[in-house]
Design an enzyme around this catalytic site. Structure first.
Site, PDB file in Angstrom:
ATOM      1  N   SER A   1     -31.276 -24.490 -30.368  1.00 15.42           N
ATOM      2  CA  SER A   1     -30.442 -24.619 -29.169  1.00 15.42           C
ATOM      3  C   SER A   1     -31.232 -24.613 -27.865  1.00 15.42           C
ATOM      4  O   SER A   1     -30.718 -25.034 -26.836  1.00 15.42           O
ATOM      5  CB  SER A   1     -29.418 -23.479 -29.133  1.00 15.42           C
TER       6      SER A   1
ATOM      7  N   ASP B   1     -26.136 -17.164 -21.087  1.00 11.42           N
ATOM      8  CA  ASP B   1     -25.155 -16.525 -21.971  1.00 11.42           C
ATOM      9  C   ASP B   1     -25.863 -15.445 -22.794  1.00 11.42           C
ATOM     10  O   ASP B   1     -26.988 -15.050 -22.464  1.00 11.42           O
ATOM     11  CB  ASP B   1     -24.416 -17.562 -22.847  1.00 11.42           C
TER      12      ASP B   1
ATOM     13  N   HIS C   1     -29.080 -17.468 -24.344  1.00 10.46           N
ATOM     14  CA  HIS C   1     -29.840 -18.582 -23.775  1.00 10.46           C
ATOM     15  C   HIS C   1     -30.170 -18.416 -22.303  1.00 10.46           C
ATOM     16  O   HIS C   1     -29.375 -17.870 -21.548  1.00 10.46           O
ATOM     17  CB  HIS C   1     -29.051 -19.886 -23.970  1.00 10.46           C
TER      18      HIS C   1
END
Ligand SMILES: *[C@@H]1O[C@H](CO)[C@@H](O)[C@H](O)[C@H]1NC(C)=O
Ligand SMILES: *[C@@H]1O[C@H](CO)[C@@H](O)[C@H](O)[C@H]1NC(C)=O
Ligand SMILES: *[C@@H]1O[C@H](CO)[C@@H](O)[C@H](O)[C@H]1NC(C)=O
Ligand SMILES: *[C@@H]1O[C@H](CO)[C@@H](O)[C@H](O)[C@H]1NC(C)=O
Ligand SMILES: *[C@@H]1O[C@H](CO)[C@@H](O)[C@H](O)[C@H]1NC(C)=O
Ligand SMILES: *[C@@H]1O[C@H](CO)[C@@H](O)[C@H](O)[C@H]1NC(C)=O
Length: 366
Positions: free
Chosen positions: A34, A331, A334
């Site tokens: 990600s 978040d 991340h």
């Protein structure tokens, strides 16, 4: 005489078809999780690891979510920009025609998939995902990402011929950011495999993936190691004191040395390989420990719920910080776009404390 001229013209024409097919700029191919995904998982209809809803993408024009696990751009985007690409390579899975496959094979493509890791199993297991068909996948594993690249390599060979494709690929950048999810999964499943054994399994699987990529033509490899993931807001939130989870950080440190040794070994086997390893651990630790940080909030997430804003993933009902440029974390896992830009700049022009043995700008020029 006439024949000779015709042959000359024909040869010239053939030669120029060949040369015009070879673009001036080397492409960038991006692999991993990600931290580098630019929307891959949005093309997996039932993936549980998606970021194609608000407040993801809030800092894009019209606040449009793109599938990036960020308020804006991520490290892969900033690296591409620093390398001189006009736009970030699109997800391989977004390519829907032969002509766009040809086009982007020679600009760059992004294979990274949120939730994936070095191991095939990482990210694959989610209880709600009952169907096991290809369409219902959660993530694209690194193995499959490399398989997808093999198709791209085939396209290049068709366009340019084998030898020219090989020469072209030798100048392209292969950027890989992976490993964190494997370590998270190891902790979450309370695996009884000893830590050191697990790290060495990760290392040997990683090495096999890289060997495959090298056999497909990769010569310039930029790797980013695992950051101090125990300091992400989510692991912090499970510690009573809000401190980092030391176990996760220790794994990240061990993994960094595993990667260094692996790349030493690979480059002694393949003298033609050039590589750069970004030390994500030191980069992030230095930001966390600096008294005059670029970011004045380095613990809590900007978007989330509960303790440290980290008890749920960011979603449209989350509480949202007002100044995203002041937060290290977007978040529960991340970095913000601002933090990703700092990371990319460090990879590009940092010294040996952060990038070894050369930095990404030197790798590009090598
Ligand atoms: C192909 O992709 C382009 C750009 O992502 C998109 O605009 C278009 O609708 C897609 N076409 C099909 C047939 O899916
Ligand atoms: C995946 O799920 C199976 C069955 O529930 C379980 O046995 C296995 O340990 C899981 N693997 C991982 C990596 O979580
Ligand atoms: C929780 O954080 C403290 C520092 O505040 C640290 O000493 C402790 O080891 C952490 N706990 C775990 C389980 O890592
Ligand atoms: C960050 O700095 C701003 C102003 O410079 C201040 O208003 C804010 O309270 C600070 N936040 C934290 C978490 O220190
Ligand atoms: C890293 O990159 C810059 C150019 O962007 C170069 O000038 C510098 O010498 C490199 N730094 C180190 C320490 O390798
Ligand atoms: C990372 O930082 C530690 C100190 O925090 C230092 O001992 C180590 O040498 C650094 N790693 C590299 C590769 O420079």
């Amino acid at each position: 005489m006439a024949w000779r001229t015709i042959t000359g013209v024909l040869l010239l024409a053939l030669f120029c078809i060949g040369c015009s097919a070879i673009p001036e700029k080397p492409a960038i191919y991006i692999f991993g999780d990600s931290t580098a995904d630019v929307g891959t998982n949005s093309f997996l209809p039932n993936s549980q690891f998606r970021a194609n809803y608000l407040y993801y993408g809030i800092d894009f024009p019209k606040s449009t979510p793109t599938g990036r696990f960020s308020n804006g751009l991520n490290t892969a985007d900033f690296i591409s920009k620093l390398m001189g690409l006009e736009s970030s390579p699109p997800p391989f899975l977004s390519i829907n025609s032969t002509s766009s496959l040809k086009k982007y094979s020679m600009i760059g493509l992004n294979f990274a998939s949120g939730g994936s890791g070095i191991l095939d199993l990482t990210g694959e297991n989610v209880t709600t995902n009952t169907l096991k068909s290809k369409k219902n996948k959660n993530v694209v594993s690194l193995r499959e990402q490399i398989k997808q690249f093999a198709a791209v390599r085939g396209t290049l060979a068709d366009l340019m011929g084998q030898a020219a494709a090989r020469n072209y690929l030798a100048n392209c950048l292969f950027f890989i950011s992976t490993g964190s999810n494997d370590i998270f999964a190891y902790y979450l499943t309370r695996s009884n495999v000893p830590k050191n054994e697990f790290t060495s399994i990760l290392g040997s699987k990683y090495e096999r993936h890289l060997e495959l990529l090298i056999s497909l033509g990769a010569r310039k490899i930029g790797i980013i190691s695992v950051p101090p993931i125990g300091c992400c807001p989510s692991p912090r939130a499970v510690n009573e004191t809000g401190g980092c989870l030391d176990g996760l950080n220790e794994q990240a440190v061990t993994f960094h040395s595993t990667i260094r040794i692996m790349m030493d070994r690979i480059s002694s086997r393949h003298k033609e390989i050039k590589y750069s390893i970004g030390n994500a651990f030191n980069m992030t630790m230095d930001v966390l420990q600096s008294p005059i940080s670029l970011f004045n909030e380095t613990k809590a997430a900007c978007c989330g719920t509960g303790k440290l804003n980290a008890q749920k993933m960011c979603n449209p009902k989350s509480s949202l910080c007002s100044d995203r440029t002041k937060y290290l974390f977007w978040d529960s896992f991340h970095p913000t776009s601002a933090a990703s830009e700092v990371a990319a700049t460090t990879l590009f022009q940092g010294g040996p404390r952060y990038v070894y043995p050369i930095n990404f700008s030197q790798l590009a020029a090598a």
